[in-house]
Motif scaffolding. Structure first.
Motif, mmCIF file in Angstrom:
data_model
loop_
_atom_site.group_PDB
_atom_site.id
_atom_site.type_symbol
_atom_site.label_atom_id
_atom_site.label_comp_id
_atom_site.label_asym_id
_atom_site.label_seq_id
_atom_site.Cartn_x
_atom_site.Cartn_y
_atom_site.Cartn_z
ATOM 1 N N VAL A 121 72.795 13.097 92.176
ATOM 2 C CA VAL A 121 74.229 13.316 92.376
ATOM 3 C C VAL A 121 74.446 14.410 93.417
ATOM 4 O O VAL A 121 75.261 14.267 94.332
ATOM 5 C CB VAL A 121 74.935 13.672 91.042
ATOM 6 N N TYR A 122 73.700 15.485 93.296
ATOM 7 C CA TYR A 122 73.834 16.595 94.246
ATOM 8 C C TYR A 122 73.504 16.141 95.665
ATOM 9 O O TYR A 122 74.261 16.413 96.593
ATOM 10 C CB TYR A 122 72.925 17.753 93.820
ATOM 11 N N LYS A 123 72.389 15.454 95.855
ATOM 12 C CA LYS A 123 71.968 15.024 97.184
ATOM 13 C C LYS A 123 72.995 14.088 97.822
ATOM 14 O O LYS A 123 73.366 14.255 98.986
ATOM 15 C CB LYS A 123 70.612 14.324 97.123
ATOM 16 N N VAL A 124 73.442 13.102 97.073
ATOM 17 C CA VAL A 124 74.378 12.129 97.632
ATOM 18 C C VAL A 124 75.731 12.784 97.901
ATOM 19 O O VAL A 124 76.302 12.621 98.989
ATOM 20 C CB VAL A 124 74.519 10.897 96.712
ATOM 21 N N TYR A 125 76.245 13.541 96.961
ATOM 22 C CA TYR A 125 77.563 14.150 97.168
ATOM 23 C C TYR A 125 77.556 15.155 98.318
ATOM 24 O O TYR A 125 78.439 15.123 99.171
ATOM 25 C CB TYR A 125 78.100 14.812 95.895
ATOM 26 N N SER A 130 64.721 7.673 92.777
ATOM 27 C CA SER A 130 63.741 8.611 93.324
ATOM 28 C C SER A 130 63.834 10.021 92.763
ATOM 29 O O SER A 130 62.899 10.802 92.919
ATOM 30 C CB SER A 130 63.909 8.696 94.846
ATOM 31 N N HIS A 131 64.948 10.367 92.159
ATOM 32 C CA HIS A 131 65.206 11.738 91.705
ATOM 33 C C HIS A 131 65.836 11.682 90.316
ATOM 34 O O HIS A 131 66.333 10.654 89.895
ATOM 35 C CB HIS A 131 66.152 12.455 92.665
ATOM 36 N N GLY A 132 65.885 12.786 89.652
ATOM 37 C CA GLY A 132 66.612 12.870 88.390
ATOM 38 C C GLY A 132 68.105 12.742 88.643
ATOM 39 O O GLY A 132 68.576 12.875 89.778
ATOM 40 N N LEU A 168 76.627 2.487 97.530
ATOM 41 C CA LEU A 168 75.983 2.016 96.306
ATOM 42 C C LEU A 168 74.461 1.980 96.447
ATOM 43 O O LEU A 168 73.738 2.415 95.546
ATOM 44 C CB LEU A 168 76.509 0.626 95.936
ATOM 45 N N GLY A 169 73.977 1.472 97.567
ATOM 46 C CA GLY A 169 72.534 1.397 97.788
ATOM 47 C C GLY A 169 71.882 2.760 97.867
ATOM 48 O O GLY A 169 70.799 2.980 97.306
ATOM 49 N N VAL A 170 72.530 3.694 98.541
ATOM 50 C CA VAL A 170 71.999 5.054 98.656
ATOM 51 C C VAL A 170 72.013 5.737 97.288
ATOM 52 O O VAL A 170 71.053 6.419 96.922
ATOM 53 C CB VAL A 170 72.801 5.855 99.712
ATOM 54 N N ALA A 171 73.079 5.544 96.538
ATOM 55 C CA ALA A 171 73.140 6.144 95.199
ATOM 56 C C ALA A 171 72.038 5.576 94.309
ATOM 57 O O ALA A 171 71.373 6.322 93.582
ATOM 58 C CB ALA A 171 74.510 5.885 94.578
ATOM 59 N N TYR A 172 71.821 4.269 94.377
ATOM 60 C CA TYR A 172 70.754 3.652 93.588
ATOM 61 C C TYR A 172 69.392 4.208 93.993
ATOM 62 O O TYR A 172 68.572 4.550 93.143
ATOM 63 C CB TYR A 172 70.784 2.131 93.757
ATOM 64 N N GLU A 173 69.157 4.298 95.285
ATOM 65 C CA GLU A 173 67.887 4.835 95.789
ATOM 66 C C GLU A 173 67.689 6.277 95.340
ATOM 67 O O GLU A 173 66.591 6.665 94.925
ATOM 68 C CB GLU A 173 67.847 4.759 97.317
ATOM 69 N N ALA A 174 68.730 7.077 95.386
ATOM 70 C CA ALA A 174 68.637 8.476 94.950
ATOM 71 C C ALA A 174 68.320 8.552 93.460
ATOM 72 O O ALA A 174 67.469 9.351 93.043
ATOM 73 C CB ALA A 174 69.943 9.215 95.261
ATOM 74 N N LEU A 175 68.969 7.724 92.669
ATOM 75 C CA LEU A 175 68.707 7.724 91.228
ATOM 76 C C LEU A 175 67.292 7.249 90.909
ATOM 77 O O LEU A 175 66.656 7.757 89.985
ATOM 78 C CB LEU A 175 69.728 6.841 90.497
#
Length: 66
Positions: free
Chosen positions: A44-48, A37-39, A28-35
């Motif tokens: 979604v691409y980076k995390v998946y 910082s990125h579009g 959850l934290g990584v997904a939040y950070e990715a969102l």
């Protein structure tokens, strides 16, 4: 001190994150950070792709699903 989510995201994207250091809360934290910082699509691409690579490296590719 535990890694920040930004650090975990960088390690995940670089396929350097230890699977034993990636709990549900970290997903959850990584997904939040990715969102933050990125579009959306890039996040979604980076995390998946990071989770998929980590699961494959851990010998459990079935653990990564979209």
């Amino acid at each position: 001190m535990p890694d920040s989510y930004r650090s975990k995201l960088e390690k995940l994207v670089g396929n350097e994150l230890d699977p034993s250091d990636f709990a549900h809360r970290d997903h959850l934290g990584v997904a939040y950070e990715a969102l933050a910082s990125h579009g959306y699509a890039d996040a979604v691409y980076k995390v998946y792709t990071g989770i998929r690579a980590m699961a494959e490296r851990a010998g459990a590719p079935e653990k990564a699903n979209a």
